[in-house]
Design an enzyme around this catalytic site. Structure first.
Site, PDB file in Angstrom:
ATOM      1  CG  HIS A   1      -1.897   1.728  -2.586  1.00  0.00           C
ATOM      2  ND1 HIS A   1      -1.630   2.614  -2.257  1.00  0.00           N
ATOM      3  CD2 HIS A   1      -2.776   1.002  -2.028  1.00  0.00           C
ATOM      4  CE1 HIS A   1      -2.351   2.881  -1.064  1.00  0.00           C
ATOM      5  NE2 HIS A   1      -3.075   1.985  -1.075  1.00  0.00           N
TER       6      HIS A   1
ATOM      7  CG  HIS B   1     -10.693   0.749   3.373  1.00  0.00           C
ATOM      8  ND1 HIS B   1     -10.171   1.817   4.226  1.00  0.00           N
ATOM      9  CD2 HIS B   1      -9.746   0.660   2.328  1.00  0.00           C
ATOM     10  CE1 HIS B   1      -9.066   2.354   3.583  1.00  0.00           C
ATOM     11  NE2 HIS B   1      -8.668   1.581   2.600  1.00  0.00           N
TER      12      HIS B   1
ATOM     13  CG  HIS C   1      -6.396  -3.405   2.608  1.00  0.00           C
ATOM     14  ND1 HIS C   1      -5.313  -3.598   3.144  1.00  0.00           N
ATOM     15  CD2 HIS C   1      -6.340  -2.056   2.612  1.00  0.00           C
ATOM     16  CE1 HIS C   1      -5.022  -2.467   3.661  1.00  0.00           C
ATOM     17  NE2 HIS C   1      -5.601  -1.583   3.217  1.00  0.00           N
TER      18      HIS C   1
ATOM     19  CD  GLU D   1      -6.698   3.418  -0.201  1.00  0.00           C
ATOM     20  OE1 GLU D   1      -7.566   3.575   0.609  1.00  0.00           O
ATOM     21  OE2 GLU D   1      -5.741   2.712   0.077  1.00  0.00           O
TER      22      GLU D   1
ATOM     23  CG  ASP E   1      -7.056  -0.603  -0.536  1.00  0.00           C
ATOM     24  OD1 ASP E   1      -5.403  -0.346  -0.807  1.00  0.00           O
ATOM     25  OD2 ASP E   1      -7.536   0.084   0.026  1.00  0.00           O
TER      26      ASP E   1
ATOM     27  CG  HIS F   1      -1.961  -1.235   1.135  1.00  0.00           C
ATOM     28  ND1 HIS F   1      -3.294  -1.249   0.352  1.00  0.00           N
ATOM     29  CD2 HIS F   1      -1.765  -2.565   1.718  1.00  0.00           C
ATOM     30  CE1 HIS F   1      -3.578  -2.170   0.499  1.00  0.00           C
ATOM     31  NE2 HIS F   1      -2.875  -3.077   1.291  1.00  0.00           N
TER      32      HIS F   1
HETATM   33 ZN   LIG Z   1      -6.876   1.321   1.596  1.00  0.00          ZN
END
Ligand SMILES: [Zn+2]
Length: 226
Positions: A70, A179, A76, A191, A72, A66
């Site tokens: 990147h 999230h 995660h 992100e 997710d 991360h």
């Molecule tokens: Zn995240």
């Protein structure tokens, strides 16, 4: 030979500008790039060096899943869920809208309703966060999505959500509701974008996270085509 006269420089700049159809919105991986607290700092270490008599230059990277720009994966926040290598390329590549969101703090469902998303599958939020990459370490008071905003995006049918700092979530928010609201519904989260140079509007998005088998996330090169 290129002469350094201002007139000549102007001609080159103008022709380069016409060629610049691609906007790289990835944050460079470099020592000192801010990382979310608890994530490993980025390192690039020489292993072989021509200057030392080796036949080639080879380096070793230390990088979190991360770090910087990147993606997710559901894994995660959900045990036994899909890893980043399972994400559909059909989602990661395609038309995307850069939405100007000049507010600080938490973005709410009301903010999103006012922004007028129009059947957008992919939305990238340009916030004051993009300026946070300009120097210094990790900043805790970045603009983030509230749980209501995350749920609104799901209800609107958005499948890819991009933000311009290291988390969609408020810093240290217990339970990571934004999230969870997104990842549980198969929404891809990007992100760590830098949208400083991206005018609001429609683009073709190319987001290609490294194909790390079974990983909870992976660094990505993200490019917008005007
Ligand atoms: Zn995240």
């Amino acid at each position: 030979m290129i002469h350094g006269s201002p007139a000549r420089f102007d001609i080159i700049s103008a022709s380069m500008a016409r060629l610049q159809r691609f906007l790289d919105v990835s944050v460079p991986l470099a020592p000192g790039v801010p990382t979310y607290p608890g994530n490993p700092p980025f390192e690039l270490e020489p292993i072989k060096r021509i200057a030392n008599g080796d036949s080639s230059n080879v380096s070793r990277m230390v990088i979190g899943t991360h770090t910087a720009t990147h993606v997710d994966a559901p894994l995660h926040f959900f045990q036994d869920a899909a890893g980043v290598d399972s994400l559909a390329l059909e989602l990661l590549i395609g038309r995307a809208r850069v939405v100007d969101m000049p507010r600080r703090g938490g973005i709410t469902a009301e903010d999103l309703a006012a922004a007028g998303l129009r059947e957008d599958l992919r939305v990238l939020f340009k916030t004051p966060n993009s300026a946070l990459w300009n120097g210094g370490g990790f900043k805790q008071d970045y603009t983030h999505l509230t749980e209501s905003a995350a749920r609104y995006l799901v209800e609107q049918g958005v499948k890819v959500v991009g933000v311009d700092y290291l988390s969609v979530e408020e810093f240290k928010k217990p339970g990571a509701p934004a999230h969870r609201a997104l990842l549980s519904q198969g929404v891809v989260i990007i992100e760590g974008l830098n949208l400083s140079d991206a005018e609001p509007g429609m683009y073709e998005l190319y987001c290609l996270p490294l194909r790390v088998a079974g990983a909870d996330g992976a660094p990505a090169r993200v490019v917008l085509k005007r």
